[in-house]
Design a protein around this motif. Structure first.
Motif, PDB file in Angstrom:
ATOM      1  N   ALA A 251       5.271  -4.029 -10.641  1.00  5.82           N
ATOM      2  CA  ALA A 251       4.087  -3.146 -10.301  1.00  5.82           C
ATOM      3  C   ALA A 251       3.040  -3.841  -9.587  1.00  5.82           C
ATOM      4  O   ALA A 251       2.587  -3.385  -8.553  1.00  5.82           O
ATOM      5  CB  ALA A 251       3.961  -2.385 -11.227  1.00  5.82           C
ATOM      6  N   LEU A 252       2.676  -5.046  -9.987  1.00  3.29           N
ATOM      7  CA  LEU A 252       1.673  -5.892  -9.374  1.00  3.29           C
ATOM      8  C   LEU A 252       2.253  -6.188  -7.977  1.00  3.29           C
ATOM      9  O   LEU A 252       1.272  -6.214  -6.806  1.00  3.29           O
ATOM     10  CB  LEU A 252       1.563  -7.175 -10.125  1.00  3.29           C
ATOM     11  CG  LEU A 252       0.287  -7.980  -9.790  1.00  3.29           C
ATOM     12  CD1 LEU A 252      -1.079  -7.264  -9.841  1.00  3.29           C
ATOM     13  CD2 LEU A 252       0.277  -9.184 -10.715  1.00  3.29           C
ATOM     14  N   SER A 253       3.497  -6.572  -7.675  1.00  2.00           N
ATOM     15  CA  SER A 253       3.816  -7.092  -6.342  1.00  2.00           C
ATOM     16  C   SER A 253       3.524  -5.803  -5.395  1.00  2.00           C
ATOM     17  O   SER A 253       3.278  -6.065  -4.370  1.00  2.00           O
ATOM     18  CB  SER A 253       5.301  -7.466  -6.461  1.00  2.00           C
ATOM     19  OG  SER A 253       5.765  -7.564  -5.375  1.00  2.00           O
ATOM     20  N   ALA A 254       3.905  -4.651  -5.837  1.00  2.00           N
ATOM     21  CA  ALA A 254       3.731  -3.389  -5.046  1.00  2.00           C
ATOM     22  C   ALA A 254       2.292  -3.294  -4.863  1.00  2.00           C
ATOM     23  O   ALA A 254       2.185  -2.630  -3.504  1.00  2.00           O
ATOM     24  CB  ALA A 254       4.409  -2.136  -5.713  1.00  2.00           C
ATOM     25  N   LEU A 255       1.609  -3.376  -5.854  1.00  2.00           N
ATOM     26  CA  LEU A 255       0.099  -3.090  -5.307  1.00  2.00           C
ATOM     27  C   LEU A 255      -0.503  -4.131  -4.359  1.00  2.00           C
ATOM     28  O   LEU A 255      -0.960  -3.786  -3.616  1.00  2.00           O
ATOM     29  CB  LEU A 255      -0.603  -3.051  -6.815  1.00  2.00           C
ATOM     30  CG  LEU A 255      -0.557  -2.138  -7.737  1.00  2.00           C
ATOM     31  CD1 LEU A 255      -0.956  -2.449  -9.062  1.00  2.00           C
ATOM     32  CD2 LEU A 255      -1.337  -0.921  -7.194  1.00  2.00           C
ATOM     33  N   HIS A 256      -0.197  -5.367  -4.525  1.00  3.12           N
ATOM     34  CA  HIS A 256      -0.474  -6.447  -3.707  1.00  3.12           C
ATOM     35  C   HIS A 256       0.042  -5.979  -2.100  1.00  3.12           C
ATOM     36  O   HIS A 256      -0.722  -6.109  -1.156  1.00  3.12           O
ATOM     37  CB  HIS A 256      -0.013  -7.865  -4.015  1.00  3.12           C
ATOM     38  CG  HIS A 256      -0.538  -8.386  -5.231  1.00  3.12           C
ATOM     39  ND1 HIS A 256      -1.946  -8.198  -5.367  1.00  3.12           N
ATOM     40  CD2 HIS A 256       0.046  -9.240  -6.023  1.00  3.12           C
ATOM     41  CE1 HIS A 256      -2.240  -8.836  -6.299  1.00  3.12           C
ATOM     42  NE2 HIS A 256      -1.089  -9.499  -6.931  1.00  3.12           N
ATOM     43  N   ALA A 257       1.386  -5.795  -1.990  1.00 11.00           N
ATOM     44  CA  ALA A 257       1.930  -5.381  -1.097  1.00 11.00           C
ATOM     45  C   ALA A 257       1.263  -4.061  -0.172  1.00 11.00           C
ATOM     46  O   ALA A 257       1.083  -3.864   1.197  1.00 11.00           O
ATOM     47  CB  ALA A 257       3.569  -5.104  -0.797  1.00 11.00           C
ATOM     48  N   ALA A 258       0.690  -3.116  -0.908  1.00  8.33           N
ATOM     49  CA  ALA A 258       0.037  -1.796  -0.457  1.00  8.33           C
ATOM     50  C   ALA A 258      -1.380  -2.195  -0.248  1.00  8.33           C
ATOM     51  O   ALA A 258      -2.155  -1.396   0.275  1.00  8.33           O
ATOM     52  CB  ALA A 258       0.341  -0.781  -1.506  1.00  8.33           C
ATOM     53  N   GLY A 259      -1.792  -3.508  -0.687  1.00 10.31           N
ATOM     54  CA  GLY A 259      -3.277  -3.641  -0.323  1.00 10.31           C
ATOM     55  C   GLY A 259      -4.316  -3.230  -1.418  1.00 10.31           C
ATOM     56  O   GLY A 259      -5.345  -3.064  -1.037  1.00 10.31           O
ATOM     57  N   TRP A 260      -3.806  -2.964  -2.617  1.00 11.59           N
ATOM     58  CA  TRP A 260      -4.687  -2.613  -3.604  1.00 11.59           C
ATOM     59  C   TRP A 260      -5.000  -3.716  -4.437  1.00 11.59           C
ATOM     60  O   TRP A 260      -4.228  -4.461  -4.607  1.00 11.59           O
ATOM     61  CB  TRP A 260      -3.985  -1.643  -4.383  1.00 11.59           C
ATOM     62  CG  TRP A 260      -3.585   0.022  -3.830  1.00 11.59           C
ATOM     63  CD1 TRP A 260      -2.948   0.233  -2.639  1.00 11.59           C
ATOM     64  CD2 TRP A 260      -3.825   1.060  -4.646  1.00 11.59           C
ATOM     65  NE1 TRP A 260      -3.063   1.582  -2.488  1.00 11.59           N
ATOM     66  CE2 TRP A 260      -3.571   2.298  -3.627  1.00 11.59           C
ATOM     67  CE3 TRP A 260      -4.600   1.326  -5.849  1.00 11.59           C
ATOM     68  CZ2 TRP A 260      -4.017   3.447  -4.072  1.00 11.59           C
ATOM     69  CZ3 TRP A 260      -4.975   2.649  -6.393  1.00 11.59           C
ATOM     70  CH2 TRP A 260      -4.422   3.745  -5.326  1.00 11.59           C
TER      71      TRP A 260
END
Length: 333
Positions: A251-260
């Motif tokens: 989930a953290l990886s997805a947040l980073h990828a989305a710029g969150w």
């Protein structure tokens, strides 16, 4: 190469060699070490079948620990195996995928191998398991199961662990949460975690909506995909709790990828405190679960039971919050 040859080289009696190799807890450490060194030097291997026939024991313990994707069970199994080995027992492990976890043939195979004791993961087992254990009585312990389930269980206070992480998020001002957890249909621990979380959130007047909860298999990829789905729903949540640290890392990886930014825009927390949790960016807030200790305590319980010492019912182990950089104050406005 005979047992007498080992005894001669180690300077002890054949009986001492036999005890050192089959019941090492009955022999002084220095003597035990001499015997092991002599046996290794001579390449001696005991006749296990003959010893089992004579002792009416195999010095083995069977464990049925199903796999559930990325999980912490290997640490628990390793602690169980190490504890049993220290007392002269060998662990026979059955680790099926969760789809086969309730197959009676798994337990039947362990019993047919003549295991002296059994360790089972959890409390939700089919009637055939209970019937086999009743027909072939031997020490049995459950790990990470319901404390009020059938028979002794080495576990921790799941409710207190969930309260700790929810209290932490509430103190930071979070009121609307999301949850990424395991599939509740075939995983009793996932069911407990989700149920406990819903209760803890409700007691504090917080919100965890149905569309803010996603079930998936445990794993990095699954956590990544689940977080992508949550972000696509554009929900007004400020913190996400994950059912384990593997999901949280994905989930953290997805947040980073989305710029969150984490935790400025979204706080994130996991469960179990896996060894990689402190090394994520930011370091992951999580709940430390006594995974290895459960394996160790279960091993000691079985060793005592096999020695006829009538061990007391295992006490609940403690779990505690580990606050790190992935959680922060809820965004304002």
């Amino acid at each position: 190469m005979s047992l007498a040859d080992v005894a001669s080289l180690a300077g002890v009696s054949p009986g001492t060699v036999s005890r050192a190799l089959s019941r090492p807890d009955m022999v002084q450490p220095d003597t035990r070490q001499r015997v092991r060194e002599a046996a290794e030097r001579l390449g001696y291997v005991a006749n296990g079948a003959a010893r089992a026939l004579a002792m009416r024991r195999t010095a083995t313990v069977g464990a049925l620990i199903p796999r559930f994707g990325g999980s912490s069970f290997p640490s628990m199994v390793q602690a169980l195996e190490s504890t049993l080995a220290e007392h002269g027992y060998t662990l026979l492990l059955s680790a099926p995928d969760h789809a086969r976890a309730r197959d009676p043939a798994l337990l039947r195979t362990l019993l047919e191998r003549g295991v002296d004791a059994v360790a089972l993961l959890g409390s939700d087992h089919p009637p055939a398991f209970h019937a086999m254990l009743a027909a072939h009585p031997r020490p049995c312990v459950r790990l990470w199961g319901a404390p009020d389930g059938p028979g002794p269980c080495v576990t921790f206070d799941e409710g207190a662990a969930i309260d700790a992480i929810v209290d932490h998020l509430a103190a930071l001002g979070h009121r609307r949460l999301a949850f990424i957890g395991g599939r509740v249909a075939d995983n009793e621990r996932a069911r407990w975690r989700r149920h406990g979380l819903l209760q803890a959130v409700a007691r504090r007047g917080m919100t965890l909506a149905d569309d803010a909860m996603i079930e998936c298999d445990y794993g990095f990829r699954e956590g990544h995909v689940a977080m992508q789905a949550l972000l696509a729903r554009r929900l007004p949540v400020t913190a996400t709790l994950c059912g384990n640290d593997y999901l949280a890392a994905g989930a953290l990886s997805a947040l980073h990828a989305a710029g969150w930014e984490v935790p400025r825009r979204m706080s994130l927390a996991g469960f179990n405190d896996n060894d990689f949790a402190p090394f994520l960016q930011p370091p992951l807030t999580t709940v430390r679960v006594p995974i290895a200790e459960m394996g160790e305590r279960a091993g000691l319980y079985l060793v005592d039971a096999l020695a006829g010492r009538a061990p007391a019912a295992p006490a609940l182990l403690a779990a505690g919050l580990v606050a790190r950089g992935s959680t922060g104050e809820a965004p304002r406005g």
